[in-house]
Design an enzyme around this catalytic site. Structure first.
Site, short mmCIF file in Angstrom:
data_model
loop_
_atom_site.label_atom_id
_atom_site.label_comp_id
_atom_site.label_asym_id
_atom_site.label_seq_id
_atom_site.Cartn_x
_atom_site.Cartn_y
_atom_site.Cartn_z
N ASP A 311 0.86 -1.17 0.00
CA ASP A 311 0.00 0.00 0.00
C ASP A 311 0.90 1.23 0.00
OD1 ASP A 311 -2.39 1.47 0.25
OD2 ASP A 311 -2.11 1.63 2.40
N ASP A 612 -2.33 -0.71 6.05
CA ASP A 612 -2.65 -0.18 7.37
C ASP A 612 -4.13 0.13 7.53
OD1 ASP A 612 -2.80 1.94 5.66
OD2 ASP A 612 -1.69 3.34 6.92
N ASP A 616 -7.43 -2.65 3.50
CA ASP A 616 -6.35 -3.60 3.22
C ASP A 616 -6.57 -4.97 3.86
OD1 ASP A 616 -4.76 -1.70 1.80
OD2 ASP A 616 -4.15 -0.83 3.71
#
Length: 887
Positions: A311, A612, A616
């Protein structure tokens, strides 16, 4: 939704809807019970073989053997259970995040209720600082900005309004919606609840997360295959020997015991326990690398990783908006520092700029400091912001020039920002004059400006300067920066103080470029990953331009960006090609992330995923190794992950990869060591039967070797430091067999020597001329002791499968030295301590017997070491020659 926007739902309607929709909470769709986690610890093939061996030992009266086996099995199960007990916490974390109260309109009254009692149709009020309690369709919105980074990955707060949007818009583009679990950072609003609980976008992610099955690590798969092969081999050889012995006229019960002895000898009983203990010790080693493992096998899986899908927001970046560029009519200035800490300075062409001599810079920074709703405070050792992160970044930039917000108290009028105006103004009294400070979209302020400030005086804004300004903010946007223009105006006396009158005839000051900056250590970490043969793929919910800018800054080989909507048009083959061609993925949904991971896993690639946010969580659970951020990560992400980075440092992932590779290498070493020892036992027993001799090793003696002495040295092998060059080799192929050619050769040769030497010493004492019973007792004790000493000498060969021991230092692994001394001492005790003599059927040995045993044991280490030294020098000579030719 059948509700009155002025009165809300009636009491009767609320009761009906609560009965129909249920509470507004995230349900646990699938949660593994503790007893299933415990049961799973006893389903490994090697464990099942041990349980069968224990049952047989108990049935034939070998109670001691059965108890010993069961103790090992139970300890192994408890160790695994303790590590995995907390593995199913994602859903509880989601519920915890929703423990909040909210303001609603019911029966015409504004009330505060527990958010779990919300129903579709409720009218909810939102204010700055609120966490949104359900999915809402907005019906009023004033300057509403919502931080949706936890759900969409978007680093910039989303500006909301009440206008309808196309039904198939991406989640981050639905500006008329406010989503459960996100946060209001500016403005206020009113919305109708359209979805609660599991029907919300938050709930859909929770459902997706909980339904993702567990993935076996490469080590688990390979050990399972090895266990099955050993199981088949042990049963086959035991049956074969028992039948052959019986046909040669041996007693049936004796042959049955011999068959069990062989089965026990083939299977390294201590292997499951040793693997579990080694991985558990690896957990502590990982914590030193700032990585907390929630699953034992996670470290080994990370060491096997071919791909890290990362990410962007909060993972590669700091999730703190920062002014990076300031464009003035006198030129562009870079701003150093990052995040909300006001450390940093201004520079041009890498040279520090004296801001005190740059009045145009001071005026621009002052405007950003005054024209804001945000705040910046220092709490303990960290700087905290209130309000919208983009506005806060302007305050941080002003602090770098030592400006202070003292003028805040003199603000007399404000014209707020909204999606139509795209600008904000405040009027301040300074030295008897009214001065307007304005910030907003560059194109909007440009239309309303007739002048510009060049640093010395105000000049008329001609076509050339307009073009320069347009080029500047366009270039900043192309570089992935968010742009804000700033302007001011000294208001003439008697002017009407309304927005249209004030926000005209402006003096344009410049434009700032703002970005969520990358973490400083990420660039080096990505280069290390590349050296280690690991591909890094960015998958983010943020905008494509921003994603590309960050990708280039951190050193990713990003050639083009693909959005979530574009990804939907690609078939699997096209997506696979895009990944290999260096694509980054922007504006992605949780389902997109899951699809990318599945494509990579279908190719046989071991895939790690970092993240985070709530968005996700499904991908973290689907990946071979899910890595959550410990500091900035949501509880949901941490609950779904296998590993948590305690310092949110991307570089810690690479350190964890190094540790994972070390653990795998060491597991491979001690598995090979245990198998070579067990092959030695099998050869000694099998050949002895063919020779027609009495039992060379008793079942209880084999268990003593495999569970007590071998296990201890194997665990110590697992503590071996990483070998040189561990991060300069590609990841292991998923198809690579656990035991490779070199390892198999070492098992056969060294196992053959152990078996042959043990046989020789057994028959040497058997033909010593002593009475038969005495000779057999002495021969069995000598063979039993010899095979243990041979195995203890053999363990040094497995500290490295290639490098000679002097390159590592003979005493560098203190745990191995301690284990060696302890196990040899235990064997001495087995020979001389009365109750152990009785349990293990041993007799005392003389010093000459020990000397003979050590004489036949020494060559197994010396010869192997001489071979490694020769090979090592040949390899160094070859490399030196290659380098010379290259030069």
């Amino acid at each position: 939704m059948g509700t009155d926007p002025q009165k809300g739902l009636s009491k009767d309607e609320i009761v009906q809807r609560q009965a129909h929709y249920g509470p507004n909470r995230i349900r646990s769709v699938h949660k593994e019970k503790w007893y299933w986690i415990l049961f799973r610890q006893f389903t490994d093939v090697l464990i099942i073989i041990l349980l069968i061996a224990a049952a047989i030992s108990f049935a034939i009266g070998e109670i001691g053997d059965a108890v010993t086996i069961m103790i090992i099995v139970i300890l192994n199960g408890i160790l695994g259970f303790i590590q995995e007990y907390k593995a199913e916490k994602a859903i509880e974390a989601l519920q915890k995040m929703l423990s909040l109260r909210c303001k609603v309109l019911r029966d015409g009254e504004k009330k505060e209720i527990d958010s779990t009692k919300l129903v579709p149709g409720d009218i909810v009020f939102l204010e700055i600082g609120d966490k949104i309690p359900a999915d809402l369709r907005l019906i009023e919105a004033v300057n509403l900005k919502v931080d949706e980074s936890a759900l969409t990955g978007e680093s910039v707060a989303s500006l909301k309004n009440i206008k309808a949007v196309p039904q198939k818009s991406a989640l981050g583009e639905r500006s008329s919606m406010a989503w459960m679990g996100t946060n209001v950072v500016n403005g206020y609003a009113k919305g109708i609840v359209v979805a609660t609980g599991m029907q919300t976008e938050f709930g859909k992610i929770a459902k997706m997360t909980s339904e993702v099955g567990s993935t076996q690590t490469p080590l688990q798969k390979k050990l399972a295959v090895l266990g099955k092969k050993l199981g088949i081999f042990s049963v086959a050889i035991a049956a074969f020997v028992a039948i052959i012995g019986y046909l040669l006229g041996k007693d049936m019960m004796e042959m049955f015991l011999t068959g069990i002895s062989l089965a026990v000898a083939v299977v390294p009983e201590g292997l499951p326990a040793v693997v579990t203990i080694t991985l558990a010790l690896g957990v502590k080693a990982m914590v030193r690398q700032k990585a907390l493992l929630r699953r034992l096998q996670a470290a080994e899986a990370l060491g096997s990783a071919n791909v890290i899908c990362t990410d962007k927001t909060g993972t590669l970046t700091q999730n703190q908006m920062t002014v990076q560029k300031v464009w003035l009519f006198s030129g562009e200035i870079d701003v150093t520092g990052s995040g909300y800490d006001p450390k940093g300075h201004f520079e041009k062409d890498k040279k520090k700029v004296d801001y005190k001599k740059r009045q145009d810079l001071i005026e621009l920074l002052k405007t950003g400091l005054i024209c804001t709703h945000a705040g910046l405070t220092r709490e303990k050792d960290a700087w905290k912001i209130t309000g919208e992160p983009t506005e806060a970044s302007l305050i941080v930039a002003a602090y770098k020039a030592w400006l202070t917000p003292e003028v805040d108290e003199k603000i007399t009028t404000e014209f707020s920002f909204n999606s139509q105006r795209k600008r904000m103004s405040v009027i301040v009294q300074e030295k008897g004059k009214n001065i307007a400070y304005i910030k907003g979209a560059p194109e909007v302020l440009l239309e309303r400006s007739n002048y510009y400030f060049d640093g010395e005086k105000v000049q008329a804004l001609d076509a050339q300067k307009k073009k320069a300004f347009e080029d500047a903010y366009s270039q900043l946007a192309r570089n992935g920066l968010r742009t804000l223009a700033l302007a001011k105006r000294v208001l003439p006396k008697g002017i009407k103080l309304d927005a249209d009158a004030v926000e005209n005839d402006l003096v344009l000051l410049g434009v700032v470029g703002i970005i969520d900056p990358p973490r400083p250590e990420v660039h080096h970490a990505i280069q290390t990953a590349r050296t280690a043969g690991i591909n890094v793929v960015m998958i983010t919910g943020d905008a494509p331009l921003t994603a590309m800018a960050i990708a280039k800054e951190v050193g990713l080989d990003a050639r083009h960006g693909i959005t979530g909507s574009q990804l939907d048009t690609l078939d699997d083959d096209a997506l696979k090609n895009a990944i290999h061609e260096g694509a980054i993925f922007a504006r992605t949904t949780p389902a997109d992330k899951m699809r990318i991971i599945k494509i990579l896993q279908d190719e046989g690639l071991v895939t790690a995923m970092t993240g985070d946010g709530v968005n996700d969580a499904p991908a973290l659970k689907k990946a071979d190794i899910g890595i959550a951020m410990g500091m900035r990560g949501t509880d949901v992400a941490r609950g779904a992950a296998d590993m948590i980075l305690l310092d949110d440092n991307f570089a810690s992932i690479i350190n964890a990869v190094r540790e994972g590779r070390r653990q795998y290498d060491n597991i491979k070493k001690f598995v090979t060591y245990l198998l070579s020892s067990n092959i030695g036992e099998v050869i000694a027993i099998f050949v002895n039967i063919l020779l027609g001799g009495p039992l060379i090793l008793l079942p209880v003696q084999i268990l003593w070797m495999n569970l007590v002495t071998d296990g201890m040295t194997a665990v110590a092998l697992g503590m071996e430091k990483a070998e040189k060059g561990v991060m300069h080799r590609p990841p292991r192929a998923s198809s690579e067999s656990f035991l490779q050619y070199r390892g198999i050769i070492m098992i056969i040769l060294l196992g053959g020597y152990i078996g042959g030497a043990t046989l020789w010493i057994f028959h040497h004492y058997l033909s010593s001329g002593l009475p038969e019973a005495q000779a057999i007792g002495l021969a069995q004790t000598a063979a039993f002791t010899a095979i243990i000493i041979l195995e203890k000498m053999n363990v040094f060969n497995y500290r490295s499968l290639h490098a000679p021991i002097y390159t590592m230092g003979f005493f560098s692994n203190k745990w191995l030295i301690a284990a060696w001394i302890t196990t040899v001492s235990l064997q001495v005790a087995a020979v001389y301590v009365p109750f152990l003599q009785e349990a293990l059927h041993t007799v005392p040995l003389g010093w000459k017997d020990w000397l003979l045993i050590f004489e036949i044991s020494l060559p197994i280490f010396v010869v192997t070491e001489l071979y490694k030294i020769t090979e090592w020098f040949l390899l160094k000579s070859k490399n030196a020659h290659t380098e010379k030719e290259g030069a």
